[in-house]
Design a protein around this motif. Sequence first.
Motif, PDB file in Angstrom:
ATOM      1  N   PRO A  62      -2.033 -29.390 -19.637  1.00 22.50           N
ATOM      2  CA  PRO A  62      -1.556 -28.185 -19.604  1.00 22.50           C
ATOM      3  C   PRO A  62      -2.111 -27.672 -18.022  1.00 22.50           C
ATOM      4  N   GLN A  63      -1.225 -26.667 -17.512  1.00 19.68           N
ATOM      5  CA  GLN A  63      -1.457 -26.045 -16.173  1.00 19.68           C
ATOM      6  C   GLN A  63      -1.861 -24.585 -16.204  1.00 19.68           C
ATOM      7  N   PRO A  64      -2.612 -24.055 -15.148  1.00 19.53           N
ATOM      8  CA  PRO A  64      -3.007 -22.690 -15.500  1.00 19.53           C
ATOM      9  C   PRO A  64      -1.764 -21.759 -15.289  1.00 19.53           C
ATOM     10  N   VAL A  65      -1.878 -20.717 -16.105  1.00 19.00           N
ATOM     11  CA  VAL A  65      -0.687 -19.711 -15.982  1.00 19.00           C
ATOM     12  C   VAL A  65      -1.189 -18.672 -15.031  1.00 19.00           C
ATOM     13  N   ALA A  66      -0.410 -18.276 -14.346  1.00  8.90           N
ATOM     14  CA  ALA A  66      -0.801 -17.253 -13.353  1.00  8.90           C
ATOM     15  C   ALA A  66      -1.205 -15.790 -13.875  1.00  8.90           C
ATOM     16  N   ALA A  67      -2.140 -15.463 -13.700  1.00  7.40           N
ATOM     17  CA  ALA A  67      -2.889 -14.350 -14.222  1.00  7.40           C
ATOM     18  C   ALA A  67      -2.224 -12.846 -13.497  1.00  7.40           C
ATOM     19  N   THR A  68      -2.512 -11.846 -14.315  1.00  3.26           N
ATOM     20  CA  THR A  68      -1.953 -10.568 -13.616  1.00  3.26           C
ATOM     21  C   THR A  68      -3.047  -9.597 -13.717  1.00  3.26           C
ATOM     22  N   ALA A  86       0.859  -1.238   0.056  1.00  2.00           N
ATOM     23  CA  ALA A  86       0.182  -0.160  -0.145  1.00  2.00           C
ATOM     24  C   ALA A  86       0.791   1.327   0.043  1.00  2.00           C
ATOM     25  N   LEU A  87       1.855   1.192   0.796  1.00  2.00           N
ATOM     26  CA  LEU A  87       2.815   2.420   0.940  1.00  2.00           C
ATOM     27  C   LEU A  87       3.536   2.546  -0.762  1.00  2.00           C
ATOM     28  N   ALA A  88       3.929   1.383  -1.080  1.00  2.00           N
ATOM     29  CA  ALA A  88       4.516   1.638  -2.478  1.00  2.00           C
ATOM     30  C   ALA A  88       3.681   1.944  -3.580  1.00  2.00           C
ATOM     31  N   GLN A  89       2.385   1.685  -3.228  1.00  2.00           N
ATOM     32  CA  GLN A  89       1.065   2.394  -4.341  1.00  2.00           C
ATOM     33  C   GLN A  89       1.022   3.579  -4.104  1.00  2.00           C
ATOM     34  N   VAL A  90       1.016   4.143  -2.839  1.00  2.00           N
ATOM     35  CA  VAL A  90       0.718   5.640  -2.798  1.00  2.00           C
ATOM     36  C   VAL A  90       2.044   6.400  -3.242  1.00  2.00           C
ATOM     37  N   ALA A  91       3.303   5.770  -3.217  1.00  2.00           N
ATOM     38  CA  ALA A  91       4.616   6.451  -3.533  1.00  2.00           C
ATOM     39  C   ALA A  91       4.554   6.450  -5.027  1.00  2.00           C
ATOM     40  N   GLY A  92       3.626   5.656  -5.683  1.00  2.00           N
ATOM     41  CA  GLY A  92       3.497   6.014  -7.268  1.00  2.00           C
ATOM     42  C   GLY A  92       4.281   4.453  -7.765  1.00  2.00           C
ATOM     43  N   TRP A  93       4.517   3.669  -7.111  1.00  2.00           N
ATOM     44  CA  TRP A  93       4.853   2.243  -7.585  1.00  2.00           C
ATOM     45  C   TRP A  93       3.824   1.677  -8.400  1.00  2.00           C
ATOM     46  N   THR A  94       3.892   1.150  -9.647  1.00  2.00           N
ATOM     47  CA  THR A  94       2.991   0.652 -10.618  1.00  2.00           C
ATOM     48  C   THR A  94       3.254  -0.666 -11.089  1.00  2.00           C
ATOM     49  N   GLY A  95       3.654  -1.706 -10.164  1.00  2.00           N
ATOM     50  CA  GLY A  95       3.965  -2.912 -10.607  1.00  2.00           C
ATOM     51  C   GLY A  95       2.589  -3.560 -10.951  1.00  2.00           C
ATOM     52  N   VAL A  96       2.659  -4.893 -11.439  1.00  2.00           N
ATOM     53  CA  VAL A  96       1.666  -5.564 -11.971  1.00  2.00           C
ATOM     54  C   VAL A  96       1.307  -6.581 -10.626  1.00  2.00           C
ATOM     55  N   MET A  97       0.106  -6.629 -10.403  1.00  2.00           N
ATOM     56  CA  MET A  97      -0.206  -7.529  -9.156  1.00  2.00           C
ATOM     57  C   MET A  97      -1.001  -8.854  -9.730  1.00  2.00           C
ATOM     58  N   PRO A  98      -0.574  -9.932  -9.060  1.00  2.00           N
ATOM     59  CA  PRO A  98      -1.279 -11.170  -9.311  1.00  2.00           C
ATOM     60  C   PRO A  98      -2.673 -11.182  -9.298  1.00  2.00           C
ATOM     61  N   ALA A  99      -3.358 -11.465 -10.308  1.00  2.00           N
ATOM     62  CA  ALA A  99      -4.755 -11.631 -10.118  1.00  2.00           C
ATOM     63  C   ALA A  99      -5.348 -12.717  -9.291  1.00  2.00           C
ATOM     64  N   PRO A 100      -6.561 -12.553  -8.731  1.00  2.00           N
ATOM     65  CA  PRO A 100      -7.019 -13.859  -7.828  1.00  2.00           C
ATOM     66  C   PRO A 100      -7.406 -14.771  -8.689  1.00  2.00           C
ATOM     67  N   HIS A 101      -7.832 -16.028  -8.278  1.00  2.00           N
ATOM     68  CA  HIS A 101      -8.015 -17.208  -9.389  1.00  2.00           C
ATOM     69  C   HIS A 101      -9.538 -17.577  -8.914  1.00  2.00           C
ATOM     70  N   PRO A 102     -10.042 -18.117  -9.786  1.00  2.00           N
ATOM     71  CA  PRO A 102     -11.681 -18.642  -9.484  1.00  2.00           C
ATOM     72  C   PRO A 102     -11.778 -19.433  -8.165  1.00  2.00           C
ATOM     73  N   VAL A 103     -12.806 -19.569  -7.293  1.00  2.00           N
ATOM     74  CA  VAL A 103     -12.967 -20.199  -6.198  1.00  2.00           C
ATOM     75  C   VAL A 103     -13.994 -21.258  -6.883  1.00  2.00           C
ATOM     76  N   GLY A 104     -13.765 -22.619  -6.395  1.00  2.00           N
ATOM     77  CA  GLY A 104     -14.353 -23.742  -6.823  1.00  2.00           C
ATOM     78  C   GLY A 104     -14.036 -24.830  -6.105  1.00  2.00           C
ATOM     79  N   VAL A 105     -14.640 -26.037  -6.668  1.00  2.00           N
ATOM     80  CA  VAL A 105     -14.288 -27.445  -5.808  1.00  2.00           C
ATOM     81  C   VAL A 105     -12.679 -27.549  -5.900  1.00  2.00           C
ATOM     82  N   HIS A 106     -12.166 -27.203  -7.042  1.00  2.00           N
ATOM     83  CA  HIS A 106     -10.487 -27.590  -7.033  1.00  2.00           C
ATOM     84  C   HIS A 106     -10.117 -26.757  -6.201  1.00  2.00           C
TER      85      HIS A 106
END
Length: 322
Positions: A134-140, A62-82
């Motif tokens: 194939p395995q899922p690729v981490a989303a951003t 949060a501090l980095a974001q406020v300071a202007g850091w604009t890195g890409v964040m990992p996106a959440p994955h769907p929730v399910g039985v898996h």
Amino acid sequence: MTHLTSAAAVLAVLACVALMGFAIQRGGTCTVAAVEEVLRQRSARRLRAMGEAALWVAGGLALAQVAGWTGVMPAPHPVGVHTVLGAALLGLGAWINGACVFGAIARLGSGQWAQAAVPAGFYLGCLAAGLLGPQPVAATSPPPSLLPQAPLAAGFVLFAAWRLARGSRGGWRAVAARVWAPHAATAVIGLCFLLSWLLAGAWAYTDLLAALARRMASHPALPLALLTALLGGALVGGWTAGRLKSQRPTPAQWLRSLAGGALMAVGSLLIPGSNDGLVLVGLPLLHPHAWLAFGVMCTVIAAAMRLAQGLKAPVLRGEKLQ
């Protein structure tokens, strides 16, 4: 991880990762140990410490974001039985091994060489899963808006000031001790992980193993160097604490650790994410799949411990009767 173009940045990340390994060993950081502490001592000190590690990462981001850091964040994955199934396998694998992926590093730093089979098993588990499909690729996702980050950053500053003030009254003596308190260890883990994240992007050592197994690492030398730094830091931690005592493993211990690592690998691919990534990436970013998976993992570990204890009790009672 993102590509590092500066040699200084690479060295900084390696230093952070080595210090993480040192802190993991000194604090005996492990989800299995945390659950066992809840069951046997009715204390959630280790679990709270893990939550605090996530808080350090979240506040620092949060501090980095406020300071202007604009890195890409990992996106959440769907929730399910898996998610639930993967978390259950993750917990079962950790229980079979007697330690989670964090705990395996801590125990390796103490000379319990059977734990070397955990990363090996994790790698083989990812390799086997990759052959099946194939395995899922981490989303951003793009970085969140600065507006909601400002209150979190302000709250984190107050929290950090409180922690530092508390430490100045003697709490930081734990850092010089041979065995660190859980909160001291996880604070160092969280801060080191945060710095390495800001320099190289979100990562977890199990993600590095998975990327190597799936040949997705664009620069395989860097993941291997990070894994070496993590283990090296743990070994230094054990050696300087006088806890590095070589323990020759039995074939049964090798097998348990190898099987536990493989099960944790399959579980982490289903979630996706192992408990190091869940605690240090998913929980700080408030990803629902990470919170659910970590809760299920802890529940499965607790249930397995209770079941094992229940099965041992009749045997012990029979021995006493004889």
